[in-house]
Design an enzyme around this catalytic site. Structure first.
Site, PDB file in Angstrom:
ATOM      1  N   ASN A   6      88.626 -22.510 -37.360  1.00  0.00           N
ATOM      2  CA  ASN A   6      88.042 -22.873 -38.657  1.00  0.00           C
ATOM      3  C   ASN A   6      88.217 -24.375 -38.834  1.00  0.00           C
ATOM      4  OD1 ASN A   6      87.377 -23.244 -41.312  1.00  0.00           O
ATOM      5  ND2 ASN A   6      88.727 -21.647 -42.119  1.00  0.00           N
ATOM      6  N   ARG A  83      84.386 -19.933 -37.824  1.00  0.00           N
ATOM      7  CA  ARG A  83      83.882 -19.832 -39.193  1.00  0.00           C
ATOM      8  C   ARG A  83      82.799 -20.894 -39.370  1.00  0.00           C
ATOM      9  NH1 ARG A  83      86.227 -22.316 -44.558  1.00  0.00           N
ATOM     10  NH2 ARG A  83      84.820 -21.295 -45.995  1.00  0.00           N
ATOM     11  N   HIS A 172      82.278 -17.204 -49.193  1.00  0.00           N
ATOM     12  CA  HIS A 172      83.470 -16.349 -49.109  1.00  0.00           C
ATOM     13  C   HIS A 172      83.096 -14.939 -48.639  1.00  0.00           C
ATOM     14  CE1 HIS A 172      85.643 -18.918 -52.381  1.00  0.00           C
ATOM     15  NE2 HIS A 172      86.043 -19.279 -51.167  1.00  0.00           N
ATOM     16  N   ARG A 233      86.862 -28.225 -57.983  1.00  0.00           N
ATOM     17  CA  ARG A 233      85.414 -28.112 -58.229  1.00  0.00           C
ATOM     18  C   ARG A 233      85.162 -27.605 -59.654  1.00  0.00           C
ATOM     19  NH1 ARG A 233      84.004 -24.595 -53.032  1.00  0.00           N
ATOM     20  NH2 ARG A 233      86.072 -25.124 -52.274  1.00  0.00           N
ATOM     21  N   GLU A 377      90.686 -13.519 -43.869  1.00  0.00           N
ATOM     22  CA  GLU A 377      89.370 -13.893 -43.362  1.00  0.00           C
ATOM     23  C   GLU A 377      89.383 -14.065 -41.848  1.00  0.00           C
ATOM     24  OE1 GLU A 377      89.529 -16.824 -46.718  1.00  0.00           O
ATOM     25  OE2 GLU A 377      87.360 -16.716 -46.505  1.00  0.00           O
TER      26      GLU A 377
END
Ligand code: AMP
Length: 392
Positions: A6, A83, A172, A233, A377
């Protein structure tokens, strides 16, 4: 053995899984390209020696060599999973990487200019190191390919969608997919029969409605900026803000930086993007930290309510991610806004983060089960990589 990679703009996460999808090693390289670049493995706790200002490829090589010298990587991996943030409308599932797939990921880069190019850097570095191992791209967006048009279209001129692909994609996806499968396992039913609301609350946050095993609405949109309040964010703002800021002389680049890096929990509190720190500050009387948490929870509650518009049944509401798995306060405050829907928590189970055989934190009188499920994940990516490599 399966490797999962990732890549961020200055970081690289590497995880190793065996064929039973058990995690045997995980490491993180940070500040790549800078003079103080570092890398270390968490399990087993080992520092990795890096060349000065190491880039992604050098970090990957050094990490793989460390694994080999520790006997944690013998022979060639069966598959390598990457990813990839944005798969646009092209990728509805994981894809075995070849030159055509690489070109298609490049084509999606205009939709995710901060993410896809660095994901490609990781893929290229890994291909150079393991030219003969099947490499698989696993997309954050893929699980959301089932969104109905009413959920993915913006009310903009049609040509924006037709010509530029401006629509909601959602992110996600690997985490929400893991929530679906774990909930199905806990309830003892096939995933295709499960309807749930999944709240992934980490540094990035999103909530997804899943109906009969398919994503049917989600809070993130064209980019991972839409929706919930996140660490740095903003999530949703009035689009009129852009005009307002332009009139104030704030440039487009500044707006981008402010909304992505200086807003959210950090912007509201003026202190930190870290929920642990904010909870401590709020408990000691810091009113801005308390406000940041309140806005975070209220926005989340609104979105959970909104997700009900896509469901005709609810098997569970699930919390995951660093905040969702660990913050008793966030879960309790959020659900305090949703009494009308009939969610009630059991305080003791909530304090224990649902560490019981059914992962439940709801009171027995609650209309719906509320679960806490640790996300994984990387494990999803390892599983998809193995499945895709085997199916070729
Ligand atoms: P993630 O991106 O999933 O690693 O999640 C990061 C977020 O989880 C940060 O805001 C952390 O402060 C938050 N977090 C981690 N542990 C805790 C905890 N024990 N209590 C509250 N928030 C936590």
């Amino acid at each position: 053995m399966i490797l999962v990679i990732n890549c961020g703009s200055s970081s690289l996460k590497l995880a190793v899984f065996n064929e039973q999808l058990e995690n045997t090693a995980s490491g993180l390289a940070e500040r790549l390209g800078q003079t103080d670049a570092t890398a270390r493995f968490k399990e087993p706790d080992t520092e990795v020696a890096l060349p000065a200002s190491a880039d992604h490829q050098q970090a990957l090589e050094a990490m793989v060599n460390t694994l080999k010298s520790r006997g944690l990587l013998d022979g060639t991996p069966l598959a390598i999973g990457h990813r990839v943030v944005h798969g646009g409308e092209t990728f509805r599932e994981a894809a075995l990487i070849n030159d055509e797939v690489l070109r298609a990921i490049e084509d999606c880069a205009s939709l995710a200019p901060l993410h896809n190019p660095v994901n490609l850097t990781g893929i290229r570095a890994t291909r150079a190191l393991f030219p003969d191992v099947p490499q698989v791209a696993v997309f954050d967006t893929a699980f959301h390919h089932t969104l109905p048009e009413q959920a993915y279209r913006y009310a903009l001129p049609d040509r924006f969608y037709q010509e530029w692909g401006v629509r909601r994609y959602g992110f996600h996806g690997t985490s929400h997919y893991f929530m679906l499968n774990e909930t199905a396992r806990l309830l003892g039913r096939p995933p295709s029969t499960i309807s749930l609301i999944s709240a992934h609350l980490g540094n990035g946050c999103s909530v997804t409605a899943i109906r009969d095993g398919e994503s049917v609405d989600t809070s993130m949109g064209l980019t991972p900026l839409e929706g919930l309040v996140m660490g740095t964010r903003s999530g949703d703002v009035d689009p009129g803000l852009f005009d307002f800021l332009r009139n104030k002389g704030v440039s487009g680049e500044e707006v981008h930086r402010i909304l992505n890096n200086e807003s959210g929990l950090l912007g509201l509190s003026g202190e930190s993007n870290d929920m642990r720190i904010l909870e401590k500050l709020a408990a000691s009387g810091n009113s801005q930290a308390a406000l940041a948490i309140e806005v975070f929870c209220f926005r989340l509650a609104r979105y959970i309510g909104a997700m009900c518009a896509s469901l005709d049944r609810l098997d569970a509401l699930v919390f995951t991610g660093g905040i969702g798995e660990n913050s008793t306060h966030v879960r309790a405050r959020t659900l305090s806004h949703l009494k009308l829907l009939g969610f009630t928590l059991d305080d003791a189970r909530n304090r224990e983060h649902g560490r019981n055989s059914r992962n439940e934190i709801n009171h027995s009188h609650s209309r719906f089960p509320v679960l806490v499920i640790p996300t994984n994940e990387e494990r999803v990516i390892a599983g998809e990589a193995l499945k895709t490599a085997n199916s070729q």
